[in-house]
Design a protein around this motif. Structure first.
Motif, PDB file in Angstrom:
ATOM      1  N   GLY A   1       0.829  -1.199   0.000  1.00  9.60           N
ATOM      2  CA  GLY A   1       0.000   0.000   0.000  1.00  9.60           C
ATOM      3  C   GLY A   1       0.864   1.249   0.000  1.00  9.60           C
ATOM      4  N   ILE A   2       0.346   2.313   0.564  1.00 10.37           N
ATOM      5  CA  ILE A   2       1.032   3.606   0.562  1.00 10.37           C
ATOM      6  C   ILE A   2       2.300   3.519   1.391  1.00 10.37           C
ATOM      7  N   LEU A   3       3.414   3.937   0.817  1.00 10.33           N
ATOM      8  CA  LEU A   3       4.718   3.871   1.478  1.00 10.33           C
ATOM      9  C   LEU A   3       5.039   5.177   2.183  1.00 10.33           C
ATOM     10  N   ALA A   4       5.813   5.077   3.251  1.00 13.55           N
ATOM     11  CA  ALA A   4       6.195   6.270   4.006  1.00 13.55           C
ATOM     12  C   ALA A   4       7.214   7.110   3.241  1.00 13.55           C
ATOM     13  N   ASP A   5       8.134   6.451   2.527  1.00  9.48           N
ATOM     14  CA  ASP A   5       9.143   7.180   1.771  1.00  9.48           C
ATOM     15  C   ASP A   5       8.519   7.726   0.492  1.00  9.48           C
ATOM     16  N   PHE A   6       8.515   9.048   0.338  1.00  8.06           N
ATOM     17  CA  PHE A   6       7.808   9.676  -0.775  1.00  8.06           C
ATOM     18  C   PHE A   6       8.413   9.298  -2.123  1.00  8.06           C
ATOM     19  N   GLY A   7       9.735   9.197  -2.191  1.00  6.91           N
ATOM     20  CA  GLY A   7      10.370   8.815  -3.443  1.00  6.91           C
ATOM     21  C   GLY A   7       9.974   7.417  -3.875  1.00  6.91           C
ATOM     22  N   GLU A   8       9.943   6.485  -2.937  1.00  2.77           N
ATOM     23  CA  GLU A   8       9.525   5.117  -3.252  1.00  2.77           C
ATOM     24  C   GLU A   8       8.044   5.076  -3.619  1.00  2.77           C
ATOM     25  N   TYR A   9       7.263   5.886  -2.957  1.00  2.00           N
ATOM     26  CA  TYR A   9       5.828   5.970  -3.241  1.00  2.00           C
ATOM     27  C   TYR A   9       5.592   6.433  -4.678  1.00  2.00           C
ATOM     28  N   MET A  10       6.251   7.541  -5.069  1.00  2.00           N
ATOM     29  CA  MET A  10       6.133   7.995  -6.451  1.00  2.00           C
ATOM     30  C   MET A  10       6.623   6.933  -7.420  1.00  2.00           C
ATOM     31  N   GLY A  11       7.723   6.282  -7.059  1.00  3.99           N
ATOM     32  CA  GLY A  11       8.283   5.250  -7.926  1.00  3.99           C
ATOM     33  C   GLY A  11       7.306   4.126  -8.186  1.00  3.99           C
ATOM     34  N   LEU A  12       6.558   3.715  -7.154  1.00  2.00           N
ATOM     35  CA  LEU A  12       5.551   2.673  -7.338  1.00  2.00           C
ATOM     36  C   LEU A  12       4.473   3.114  -8.313  1.00  2.00           C
ATOM     37  N   MET A  13       4.044   4.358  -8.181  1.00  4.46           N
ATOM     38  CA  MET A  13       3.001   4.853  -9.078  1.00  4.46           C
ATOM     39  C   MET A  13       3.505   4.923 -10.520  1.00  4.46           C
ATOM     40  N   TYR A  14       4.725   5.393 -10.697  1.00  3.26           N
ATOM     41  CA  TYR A  14       5.315   5.392 -12.036  1.00  3.26           C
ATOM     42  C   TYR A  14       5.402   3.975 -12.595  1.00  3.26           C
ATOM     43  N   ASP A  15       5.787   3.019 -11.757  1.00  5.78           N
ATOM     44  CA  ASP A  15       5.893   1.630 -12.206  1.00  5.78           C
ATOM     45  C   ASP A  15       4.541   1.081 -12.654  1.00  5.78           C
ATOM     46  N   LEU A  16       3.482   1.476 -11.956  1.00  7.15           N
ATOM     47  CA  LEU A  16       2.147   1.014 -12.341  1.00  7.15           C
ATOM     48  C   LEU A  16       1.757   1.533 -13.719  1.00  7.15           C
ATOM     49  N   ILE A  17       2.120   2.782 -14.011  1.00  9.77           N
ATOM     50  CA  ILE A  17       1.824   3.320 -15.345  1.00  9.77           C
ATOM     51  C   ILE A  17       2.609   2.554 -16.400  1.00  9.77           C
ATOM     52  N   ALA A  18       3.879   2.265 -16.113  1.00  9.11           N
ATOM     53  CA  ALA A  18       4.682   1.493 -17.058  1.00  9.11           C
ATOM     54  C   ALA A  18       4.067   0.118 -17.310  1.00  9.11           C
ATOM     55  N   LEU A  19       3.606  -0.548 -16.248  1.00  9.02           N
ATOM     56  CA  LEU A  19       2.949  -1.853 -16.401  1.00  9.02           C
ATOM     57  C   LEU A  19       1.664  -1.736 -17.213  1.00  9.02           C
ATOM     58  N   ALA A  20       0.891  -0.693 -16.930  1.00  9.77           N
ATOM     59  CA  ALA A  20      -0.366  -0.504 -17.654  1.00  9.77           C
ATOM     60  C   ALA A  20      -0.117  -0.282 -19.135  1.00  9.77           C
ATOM     61  N   PHE A  21       0.922   0.481 -19.475  1.00  3.87           N
ATOM     62  CA  PHE A  21       1.253   0.731 -20.878  1.00  3.87           C
ATOM     63  C   PHE A  21       1.827  -0.517 -21.540  1.00  3.87           C
ATOM     64  N   GLN A  22       2.694  -1.219 -20.835  1.00  2.00           N
ATOM     65  CA  GLN A  22       3.321  -2.411 -21.398  1.00  2.00           C
ATOM     66  C   GLN A  22       2.289  -3.490 -21.708  1.00  2.00           C
ATOM     67  N   SER A  23       1.299  -3.632 -20.840  1.00  2.00           N
ATOM     68  CA  SER A  23       0.280  -4.673 -21.016  1.00  2.00           C
ATOM     69  C   SER A  23      -0.896  -4.196 -21.859  1.00  2.00           C
ATOM     70  N   ASP A  24      -0.858  -2.934 -22.310  1.00  6.14           N
ATOM     71  CA  ASP A  24      -1.958  -2.315 -23.053  1.00  6.14           C
ATOM     72  C   ASP A  24      -3.264  -2.394 -22.270  1.00  6.14           C
ATOM     73  N   THR A  25      -3.142  -2.299 -20.947  1.00  5.09           N
ATOM     74  CA  THR A  25      -4.327  -2.211 -20.101  1.00  5.09           C
ATOM     75  C   THR A  25      -5.024  -0.880 -20.304  1.00  5.09           C
ATOM     76  N   THR A  26      -4.246   0.162 -20.515  1.00  4.09           N
ATOM     77  CA  THR A  26      -4.756   1.468 -20.899  1.00  4.09           C
ATOM     78  C   THR A  26      -3.673   2.181 -21.689  1.00  4.09           C
ATOM     79  N   ARG A  27      -4.059   3.200 -22.439  1.00  8.56           N
ATOM     80  CA  ARG A  27      -3.098   3.998 -23.192  1.00  8.56           C
ATOM     81  C   ARG A  27      -3.065   5.441 -22.704  1.00  8.56           C
ATOM     82  N   ILE A  28      -3.791   5.725 -21.610  1.00  5.07           N
ATOM     83  CA  ILE A  28      -3.923   7.098 -21.119  1.00  5.07           C
ATOM     84  C   ILE A  28      -3.792   7.079 -19.601  1.00  5.07           C
ATOM     85  N   ALA A  29      -2.906   7.920 -19.064  1.00  3.04           N
ATOM     86  CA  ALA A  29      -2.703   7.923 -17.616  1.00  3.04           C
ATOM     87  C   ALA A  29      -2.387   9.334 -17.127  1.00  3.04           C
TER      88      ALA A  29
END
Length: 455
Positions: free
Chosen positions: A284-312
């Motif tokens: 879930g939500i991480l205390a370290d802000f940099g790691e937290y942002m990194g997780l969200m960026y990673d989710l967008i990369a996964l969504a784009f790679q899997s063509d789950t969505t093309r807009i984020a």
């Protein structure tokens, strides 16, 4: 529990809360109903490069402007201190200068630049100054794209935040909190609430549990979505009898959104297979802000790679955020520091915060560049990614010559590796151009005056 419904008898206290179904829909706050409703949850070839690979579009919003002396590169594209972490990626992005958001300026509305900026960033429209139920700004560029091409993917769009979510109350000088905490608007009165929890966002896209369990869990969730939506649609129609005539327009907009969810579920039911993702479910939500942002960026990369969505969209922090940054040795709040830039020591700290945000963005671009797309190009090659905000100088709250990085090659449709001076033009012109390149040829968006020439 998927639904919590306040059981007090008067319809004025009716409220729905749907969680886990994968879309966030802000139900309008009706004047005739003292409490609104919120639904949060899961579910010809446009948006495609000439190679046949999908095109992706993403927007990242940074808060409080930037320390401009450290931001812009030289004319021959030598990067300044803030952008130096991007040095190894210079051939994959361009910096745009001279883009303005006039509707973020005070005009006749007075104070409230942070709320206005956040609301204007992706809409190009002026937010109505209100802390009540009559919020109004404009549809956002990502939602224009999603409404045109979102039927091609399981999720029309993905809205994330690495900050808190607030959709009620007053936040900035008489502006509703909804303006300050939402980037995406599916209509002028309907914000699309971003997901702050990486785990919930991941489960929305790929299902809950271990990889071996996700398909069964996803199918069960689809069945639940259908039964829940049937209930909400029936009950929403019952509400119409209690609304005043002035609320009819909002109610119809709400029903349109619900009908859109219904169509999406029907579409998802035809897409039985979810992508095989060999990745653990994130925490879930991480205390370290940099790691937290990194997780969200990673989710967008996964969504784009899997063509789950093309807009984020990703709201990195709400505009006006006073977050501290102990990971880089800064104990003062970001917003506080931006209003003390006449003190060189404090101005330097603002530049360090700007650089920290850019470093996290760099990591995201590196990941996209490392992933091979279906056409043999990198994922980044087939992206168009806007990183920036609607405040330029945080000390003076200016909204001209905004900080904007445009990353990706749009499938080879425009040059990169340059500092492009655009002249004093609306940022909405960039959005019109992006929509055209995405296969959505709008003539006008927000306060646009034409297409931005990126050739």
């Amino acid at each position: 529990m998927l639904i919590r419904r306040l059981q007090s008898d008067p319809i004025s206290r009716r409220r729905f809360l749907l969680r886990g179904a994968g879309l966030a829909i802000a139900v309008p706050a009706f004047e005739s109903i003292s409490r609104g409703a919120m639904i949060e949850g899961t579910t010809a070839n446009l948006a495609t490069a000439s190679s046949g690979a999908p095109l992706r579009m993403a927007f990242m919003s940074i808060p409080n402007g930037v320390q401009q002396d450290h931001w812009f590169p030289t004319e021959n594209f030598e990067l300044n201190e803030t952008m130096r972490p991007l040095e190894g990626l210079k051939s994959h992005f361009q910096v745009l200068g001279g883009l303005d958001h006039v509707h973020a300026t005070p005009g006749p509305d007075g104070a409230g630049d942070h709320a206005r900026a956040n609301a204007t960033f992706l809409t190009g429209a002026r937010a109505r100054k209100t802390a009540g139920s009559d919020i109004h700004v404009g549809i956002s560029v990502d939602q224009v794209a999603a409404q045109a091409v979102g039927h091609q993917t399981r999720l029309p769009s993905l809205e994330l935040t690495s900050d808190i979510v607030r959709n009620s109350g007053s936040c900035d000088s008489g502006y509703a909190c909804a303006y300050q905490y939402n980037l995406s608007w599916s209509s002028p009165t309907t914000p699309v609430t971003p997901e702050p929890n990486p785990r919930l966002a991941f489960e929305r896209m790929f299902g809950a549990g271990d990889p071996s369990e996700r398909r069964a869990n996803f199918a069960q969730r689809q069945a639940t979505e259908r039964s829940v939506l049937d209930f909400i649609l029936e009950d929403a129609r019952d509400m119409q009898h209690a609304l005043s005539s002035s609320d009819n327009r909002k109610f119809e907009e709400y029903l349109e959104v619900l009908r859109g969810v219904e169509k999406r579920i029907q579409s998802n039911e035809k897409m039985h297979e979810i992508p095989e993702i060999d990745a653990p479910t994130p925490p879930g939500i991480l205390a370290d802000f940099g790691e937290y942002m990194g997780l969200m960026y990673d989710l967008i990369a996964l969504a784009f790679q899997s063509d789950t969505t093309r807009i984020a969209t990703l709201l990195l922090a709400y505009d006006g955020s006073n977050r501290t940054f102990p990971q880089i040795g800064i104990s003062e709040g970001h917003h506080y520091l931006t209003h003390n830039q006449n003190v060189p020591r404090l101005a330097k700290k603002v530049a360090e915060i700007d650089r920290f945000y850019v470093q996290c963005f760099r990591n995201f671009l590196q990941k996209l560049e490392s992933i091979e797309d279906v056409d043999g190009q990198s994922l980044l090659h087939n992206c168009m990614i806007v990183y920036g905000g609607a405040i330029a100088d945080g000390n003076r709250h200016t909204h001209a010559n905004l900080p904007v990085i445009l990353a990706g090659h749009a499938g080879g449709q425009w040059p990169t590796g340059r500092f492009r001076q655009c002249g004093k033009v609306p940022m909405s012109n960039l959005f019109v151009e992006m929509l055209h390149r995405f296969g959505v040829p709008v003539e006008q968006f927000g306060d646009s005056t034409g297409r931005l020439d990126l050739n």
